[in-house]
Design a protein around this motif. Sequence first.
Motif, PDB file in Angstrom:
ATOM      1  N   CYS A 405      16.510   6.772   0.583  1.00  0.00           N
ATOM      2  CA  CYS A 405      16.898   5.432   0.143  1.00  0.00           C
ATOM      3  C   CYS A 405      17.131   4.550   1.369  1.00  0.00           C
ATOM      4  N   LEU A 406      17.660   5.137   2.435  1.00  0.00           N
ATOM      5  CA  LEU A 406      17.935   4.387   3.661  1.00  0.00           C
ATOM      6  C   LEU A 406      16.673   4.209   4.500  1.00  0.00           C
ATOM      7  N   THR A 407      15.821   5.232   4.549  1.00  0.00           N
ATOM      8  CA  THR A 407      14.615   5.091   5.369  1.00  0.00           C
ATOM      9  C   THR A 407      13.641   4.086   4.765  1.00  0.00           C
ATOM     10  N   THR A 408      13.538   4.063   3.440  1.00  0.00           N
ATOM     11  CA  THR A 408      12.659   3.059   2.828  1.00  0.00           C
ATOM     12  C   THR A 408      13.226   1.660   3.015  1.00  0.00           C
ATOM     13  N   SER A 409      14.543   1.536   3.061  1.00  0.00           N
ATOM     14  CA  SER A 409      15.160   0.255   3.384  1.00  0.00           C
ATOM     15  C   SER A 409      14.826  -0.151   4.815  1.00  0.00           C
ATOM     16  N   ALA A 410      14.822   0.824   5.720  1.00  0.00           N
ATOM     17  CA  ALA A 410      14.440   0.544   7.106  1.00  0.00           C
ATOM     18  C   ALA A 410      12.989   0.077   7.188  1.00  0.00           C
ATOM     19  N   ALA A 411      12.134   0.626   6.344  1.00  0.00           N
ATOM     20  CA  ALA A 411      10.735   0.197   6.321  1.00  0.00           C
ATOM     21  C   ALA A 411      10.634  -1.261   5.900  1.00  0.00           C
ATOM     22  N   VAL A 412      11.393  -1.637   4.867  1.00  0.00           N
ATOM     23  CA  VAL A 412      11.418  -3.031   4.437  1.00  0.00           C
ATOM     24  C   VAL A 412      11.903  -3.923   5.580  1.00  0.00           C
ATOM     25  N   GLN A 413      12.924  -3.459   6.295  1.00  0.00           N
ATOM     26  CA  GLN A 413      13.491  -4.246   7.392  1.00  0.00           C
ATOM     27  C   GLN A 413      12.460  -4.496   8.492  1.00  0.00           C
ATOM     28  N   ILE A 414      11.651  -3.505   8.798  1.00  0.00           N
ATOM     29  CA  ILE A 414      10.639  -3.668   9.837  1.00  0.00           C
ATOM     30  C   ILE A 414       9.635  -4.746   9.456  1.00  0.00           C
ATOM     31  N   LEU A 415       9.266  -4.799   8.201  1.00  0.00           N
ATOM     32  CA  LEU A 415       8.325  -5.821   7.755  1.00  0.00           C
ATOM     33  C   LEU A 415       8.985  -7.184   7.581  1.00  0.00           C
ATOM     34  N   GLY A 416      10.307  -7.225   7.593  1.00  0.00           N
ATOM     35  CA  GLY A 416      11.007  -8.495   7.460  1.00  0.00           C
ATOM     36  C   GLY A 416      10.757  -9.125   6.101  1.00  0.00           C
ATOM     37  N   GLY A 417      10.509 -10.435   6.098  1.00  0.00           N
ATOM     38  CA  GLY A 417      10.278 -11.137   4.838  1.00  0.00           C
ATOM     39  C   GLY A 417       9.083 -10.589   4.096  1.00  0.00           C
ATOM     40  N   ALA A 418       8.069 -10.150   4.835  1.00  0.00           N
ATOM     41  CA  ALA A 418       6.890  -9.575   4.186  1.00  0.00           C
ATOM     42  C   ALA A 418       7.250  -8.313   3.411  1.00  0.00           C
ATOM     43  N   GLY A 419       8.217  -7.554   3.914  1.00  0.00           N
ATOM     44  CA  GLY A 419       8.630  -6.333   3.241  1.00  0.00           C
ATOM     45  C   GLY A 419       9.315  -6.566   1.924  1.00  0.00           C
ATOM     46  N   TYR A 420       9.817  -7.784   1.739  1.00  0.00           N
ATOM     47  CA  TYR A 420      10.531  -8.127   0.515  1.00  0.00           C
ATOM     48  C   TYR A 420       9.598  -8.688  -0.553  1.00  0.00           C
ATOM     49  N   THR A 421       8.308  -8.698  -0.246  1.00  0.00           N
ATOM     50  CA  THR A 421       7.319  -9.214  -1.194  1.00  0.00           C
ATOM     51  C   THR A 421       6.495  -8.075  -1.783  1.00  0.00           C
ATOM     52  N   THR A 422       5.824  -8.387  -2.893  1.00  0.00           N
ATOM     53  CA  THR A 422       4.950  -7.387  -3.514  1.00  0.00           C
ATOM     54  C   THR A 422       3.571  -7.346  -2.870  1.00  0.00           C
ATOM     55  N   ASP A 423       3.382  -8.121  -1.808  1.00  0.00           N
ATOM     56  CA  ASP A 423       2.106  -8.086  -1.097  1.00  0.00           C
ATOM     57  C   ASP A 423       1.963  -6.830  -0.252  1.00  0.00           C
ATOM     58  N   PHE A 424       3.073  -6.162   0.006  1.00  0.00           N
ATOM     59  CA  PHE A 424       3.081  -4.940   0.804  1.00  0.00           C
ATOM     60  C   PHE A 424       3.760  -3.835  -0.006  1.00  0.00           C
ATOM     61  N   PRO A 425       3.408  -2.571   0.243  1.00  0.00           N
ATOM     62  CA  PRO A 425       3.895  -1.488  -0.642  1.00  0.00           C
ATOM     63  C   PRO A 425       5.324  -1.048  -0.394  1.00  0.00           C
ATOM     64  N   VAL A 426       5.956  -1.483   0.719  1.00  0.00           N
ATOM     65  CA  VAL A 426       7.252  -0.876   1.045  1.00  0.00           C
ATOM     66  C   VAL A 426       8.344  -1.246   0.044  1.00  0.00           C
ATOM     67  N   GLU A 427       8.251  -2.412  -0.589  1.00  0.00           N
ATOM     68  CA  GLU A 427       9.272  -2.741  -1.595  1.00  0.00           C
ATOM     69  C   GLU A 427       9.170  -1.793  -2.783  1.00  0.00           C
ATOM     70  N   GLN A 428       7.960  -1.347  -3.106  1.00  0.00           N
ATOM     71  CA  GLN A 428       7.795  -0.380  -4.188  1.00  0.00           C
ATOM     72  C   GLN A 428       8.386   0.971  -3.796  1.00  0.00           C
ATOM     73  N   TYR A 429       8.117   1.387  -2.552  1.00  0.00           N
ATOM     74  CA  TYR A 429       8.689   2.653  -2.087  1.00  0.00           C
ATOM     75  C   TYR A 429      10.223   2.597  -2.114  1.00  0.00           C
ATOM     76  N   TYR A 430      10.777   1.463  -1.727  1.00  0.00           N
ATOM     77  CA  TYR A 430      12.230   1.284  -1.735  1.00  0.00           C
ATOM     78  C   TYR A 430      12.783   1.475  -3.146  1.00  0.00           C
ATOM     79  N   ARG A 431      12.110   0.890  -4.134  1.00  0.00           N
ATOM     80  CA  ARG A 431      12.563   1.033  -5.520  1.00  0.00           C
ATOM     81  C   ARG A 431      12.370   2.459  -6.034  1.00  0.00           C
ATOM     82  N   GLU A 432      11.250   3.065  -5.662  1.00  0.00           N
ATOM     83  CA  GLU A 432      10.946   4.402  -6.194  1.00  0.00           C
ATOM     84  C   GLU A 432      11.857   5.473  -5.601  1.00  0.00           C
TER      85      GLU A 432
END
Length: 597
Positions: A405-432
Amino acid sequence: MALFYSKRDLRFHVYEVQHAETLLNYPYFQDHSRESFDLVLDAADQIAVKLLYPLLTEMDRAEPQLANGKIRVHPGMKAIVKQFGADGWINATFSYDEGGQQLPVTIQNSAGFIFQAANYSASVYPFLTTGAANLIRTFGSRALIDAYTPRMYTGEWQGTMALTEPGAGSSLSDITTSATPTGQEGVYHIRGEKIFISCGDHDACTNVVHLMLARISGAPAGVKGISLFVVPQQRIGAGQQLEPNDVLTAGVYHKMGYKGAPIAHLSMGNNGNCEGYLVGEPNKGLSYMFQMMNEARVGVGMNATAIGTAAYHASLAYAGQRPQGRRITEKDPALPQTLIINHADVKRLLLFQKSVVEGSLSLLLYCSYLADLAHVETGEARDNALLLLDLLTPVAKSYPSEMCCLTTSAAVQILGGAGYTTDFPVEQYYREARIHPIHEGTTAIHGLDLLGRKISLQHGKAAQLYFQAVMTTIAEAQQIPSLQPLADTLNTVCGRVQQLTGQLLGQARQDPEAFLADATLYLELFGLVTIGWRWLQQAITASQALANAHAADQPFYQGKILTVRYFFDYELIKTDALIHRLSASAHVTLAMQPDWF
């Protein structure tokens, strides 16, 4: 660069750290070879790349829907389930006599890791069936085995584990689903409700076979009165034709992640015509079900690790392509921007992910290897493998679940604003990732299990075997000068944990509530030590390989050695605070009263 996992890293764990080829020395596995293992992993990769990964986003966006009493899933799942059945993945670890391949669990779980990293939701369907079929083949009658497992192995029929009920949740002693004898031996009328049943109904197969817990009329209260039943959605009628079995799909849950696999609410026996078929002996259902639950718990840890791995590789790829800012020492705005992977804090976030997911994978494949030894060994060797696996199961389930749960959050953080969008897969990984600390036993339950039961198994023999294994690795690392400081650190931490464990166990009889008040923190502590041990083992392997490694392999091994240093410097040091808290006599959580909130 891998899309969702690293072939090189997986083979490092399987062959260089875990030495899976040693399993070939046992007659049960002797028909296999390193080449056949590689073929299995390559086949898994092909299915993952061609069938599973392309549907990752689609299955998340077009989640299952209940229509006219049937859950409709992504149409691509029919081909995927069919492929898994046709290729023999569902019963691959079973014996030749049962149509299986006698494949080691270590290799099967490695293949499963590939599937889960590619598309977690899609990977769930076939391996739920594996667990359900394994219960039938282990504890069921020959008639049940013959009637149900062949079409489960082919993927034509789905298998599930149906435990949870409204009002009972994780408290299985409180289940109310009833089983009334019909007068026909082994056949009962089932009545009740089950909730949160993964793949409990869907249109990618022709039938669903539930392994269901229920209470026979007149059974003892609590867990001692629970029995296990095969409850098919459609039962086998005259002429082997399927007919409705009074199992109603009352609803489908809409989840924050893991959306591609349906989670059903089932109602049985509304019309008094739901048949269930007793598995094994009456009132022993929970002990039978724990076989599937323990397998599933290791599987949940692998699921979390796979999702965390996919997020890590997505953020690693992004960091290696995204320019932003300049190095701290470069003040000239005319200079080109640097890639964000050059920034120290981005490297910290990547190292955090790498240390968790690759440390967790090492633990999970070690547990898989123990399962293989338990199958092929005899006597004390078999008993020790089972005992150590039992001790490690709550850690193998909970550490990856919580930490990813924390590492996928770190992935979102690396992508910044892009990580918080559905254009990239990390937000899905964070939820899953978030489901894994909940299903197959919450983290709190596993903390109670580890401290309240597992540590004391066979008068502490399980813990003794664990610390012996850790100390063996420490002694080996102490012979390598560059690893000696790390080995000494882990040695000190282990000594403190053993002392703390003795202190806590001494408290168990005087004040059992205080003894278990911070069991979840003890589980966290034990997880840090365990992953530190598995990283030290990886560092030994990498250090020994580095001297003779080809130039192309040297960065891989150097990365391993730097990551173990990161884990010890940034993660293992958290044990100081946990030991301090667990050693304290004050328990604010017990002192706090509900009406003070």
